[in-house]
Design a protein around this motif. Sequence first.
Motif, PDB file in Angstrom:
ATOM      1  N   MET A   1       0.862  -1.186   0.000  1.00  0.00           N
ATOM      2  CA  MET A   1       0.000   0.000   0.000  1.00  0.00           C
ATOM      3  C   MET A   1       0.895   1.232   0.000  1.00  0.00           C
ATOM      4  N   ASN A   2       0.722   2.117  -0.986  1.00  0.00           N
ATOM      5  CA  ASN A   2       1.534   3.336  -0.972  1.00  0.00           C
ATOM      6  C   ASN A   2       0.848   4.409  -0.131  1.00  0.00           C
ATOM      7  N   ARG A   3       1.500   5.537  -0.024  1.00  0.00           N
ATOM      8  CA  ARG A   3       1.030   6.558   0.931  1.00  0.00           C
ATOM      9  C   ARG A   3      -0.339   7.121   0.565  1.00  0.00           C
ATOM     10  N   THR A   4      -0.614   7.183  -0.741  1.00  0.00           N
ATOM     11  CA  THR A   4      -1.848   7.860  -1.147  1.00  0.00           C
ATOM     12  C   THR A   4      -3.000   6.893  -1.382  1.00  0.00           C
ATOM     13  N   ARG A   5      -2.672   5.651  -1.504  1.00  0.00           N
ATOM     14  CA  ARG A   5      -3.715   4.659  -1.770  1.00  0.00           C
ATOM     15  C   ARG A   5      -4.202   4.059  -0.475  1.00  0.00           C
ATOM     16  N   SER A   6      -5.478   3.699  -0.419  1.00  0.00           N
ATOM     17  CA  SER A   6      -5.967   3.147   0.845  1.00  0.00           C
ATOM     18  C   SER A   6      -6.304   1.670   0.718  1.00  0.00           C
TER      19      SER A   6
ATOM     20  N   PRO B   1      11.225   6.435  -5.633  1.00  0.00           N
ATOM     21  CA  PRO B   1      10.303   7.004  -4.635  1.00  0.00           C
ATOM     22  C   PRO B   1       8.892   6.414  -4.724  1.00  0.00           C
ATOM     23  N   ALA B   2       8.497   5.918  -5.887  1.00  0.00           N
ATOM     24  CA  ALA B   2       7.156   5.325  -6.022  1.00  0.00           C
ATOM     25  C   ALA B   2       7.024   4.008  -5.251  1.00  0.00           C
ATOM     26  N   ASP B   3       8.174   3.444  -4.838  1.00  0.00           N
ATOM     27  CA  ASP B   3       8.136   2.192  -4.075  1.00  0.00           C
ATOM     28  C   ASP B   3       7.889   2.431  -2.596  1.00  0.00           C
TER      29      ASP B   3
HETATM   30  C1  LIG Z   1       0.004   5.248  -5.380  1.00  0.00           C
HETATM   31  O1  LIG Z   1      -0.585   4.287  -6.233  1.00  0.00           O
HETATM   32  C2  LIG Z   1      -1.484   4.806  -7.189  1.00  0.00           C
HETATM   33  C3  LIG Z   1      -2.068   3.635  -7.977  1.00  0.00           C
HETATM   34  O2  LIG Z   1      -1.108   2.691  -8.300  1.00  0.00           O
HETATM   35  C4  LIG Z   1      -0.757   5.787  -8.098  1.00  0.00           C
HETATM   36  O3  LIG Z   1      -1.661   6.310  -9.015  1.00  0.00           O
HETATM   37  C5  LIG Z   1      -0.138   6.869  -7.257  1.00  0.00           C
HETATM   38  O4  LIG Z   1       0.617   7.732  -8.069  1.00  0.00           O
HETATM   39  C6  LIG Z   1       0.738   6.277  -6.186  1.00  0.00           C
HETATM   40  N1  LIG Z   1       1.223   7.343  -5.317  1.00  0.00           N
HETATM   41  C7  LIG Z   1       2.529   7.561  -5.121  1.00  0.00           C
HETATM   42  C8  LIG Z   1       2.853   8.682  -4.197  1.00  0.00           C
HETATM   43  O5  LIG Z   1       3.395   6.902  -5.669  1.00  0.00           O
END
Ligand SMILES: *[C@@H]1O[C@H](CO)[C@@H](O)[C@H](O)[C@H]1NC(C)=O
Length: 280
Positions: free
Chosen positions: A174-179, A211-213
């Motif tokens: 789960m990334n920071r913005t996704r729930s 950073p996306a990880d």
């Molecule tokens: C979190 O994941 C969503 C869907 O995969 C993506 O659109 C979004 O950019 C991601 N957020 C970050 C901060 O990487």
Amino acid sequence: MKTPTLLRRIFIHLPCFLIRSLVDSSPLSSSLNPLPVTCEVGKQAVLPCSWKSRLGEVNLPTCYVQWENPPETVFEKQGERQFEAEAFEGRLEVPKDKLESGNCSLIIHDVQMLDTGRYESFMVVDGVKSTKTRVFIQSVRLSVIDYKSHQTRAPGQDLVLDLHTSQSMRVVFMNRTRSEWAVLWMREDGDNQRFQKHPLREELVMTGLTPADEGTYKVVDKHGLAVNTVQLSVKEGLSLPGTSQRQENRELTGGASKNFSSALLFLSVLVTVFQRKYNL
Ligand SMILES: *[C@@H]1O[C@H](CO)[C@@H](O)[C@H](O)[C@H]1NC(C)=O
Ligand SMILES: *[C@@H]1O[C@H](CO)[C@@H](O)[C@H](O)[C@H]1NC(C)=O
Ligand SMILES: *[C@@H]1O[C@H](CO)[C@@H](O)[C@H](O)[C@H]1NC(C)=O
């Protein structure tokens, strides 16, 4: 005045003695106070049991031990005969020589989150007129602990995610913005672009972090229980490993990861050579 006191004493002491001798051979006495045992998931737990301390120096023709996770029987051993409950298949052991010398401790290999709970051991001995009697020996409360850590990496670095047990089935993220949790790896599917499993060890490696990880990774077992939770931060400008203070926050696996990646490199070279040679 004297007589009632004496009577009262007898009255108080007799039932106490009776209760005590009854309780002594029933699980109730110790189950109120089970022996605590704590173990990390994937490791080996030993649930202590000593039948000699209960039965004394008796000579048992064949040692017959039972372990229960009430109300279920999880393990039984009588001479060469052995039974293991399905959920524990291949993971339980009471060594024969130890059992014969009075040590009925149950070894649980590769402890699982669901193994948490209360266990009770019994010895089955010959009673009067060739009947069998079960004698309660030990009550144990097993607590299984999962792993949790915060880890920080610089972009481009690797993360080694410990699965801890071959019964870890999935990695969710789960990334920071996704729930919501997304499944990133499943054991039955094998390696994918993001995760490569070490051929022998229960470890996954993620190379070239970005950073996306950033976010939370959870290794879960087949029951969906968390085995390992890693909060990953990916930050620019980290000083070199070894000089960083953050190093201290890392798990032991942080150090092993360097050795692991060189081992992986070596292996991938081997595999390439192998593939070339056999035109795979
Ligand atoms: C979190 O994941 C969503 C869907 O995969 C993506 O659109 C979004 O950019 C991601 N957020 C970050 C901060 O990487
Ligand atoms: C009993 O055996 C277990 C392993 O089967 C061992 O870990 C434990 O130390 C032994 N206990 C004693 C008192 O020897
Ligand atoms: C890495 O390997 C070196 C030698 O090959 C060894 O001395 C060191 O202890 C290893 N480090 C870890 C964390 O396994």
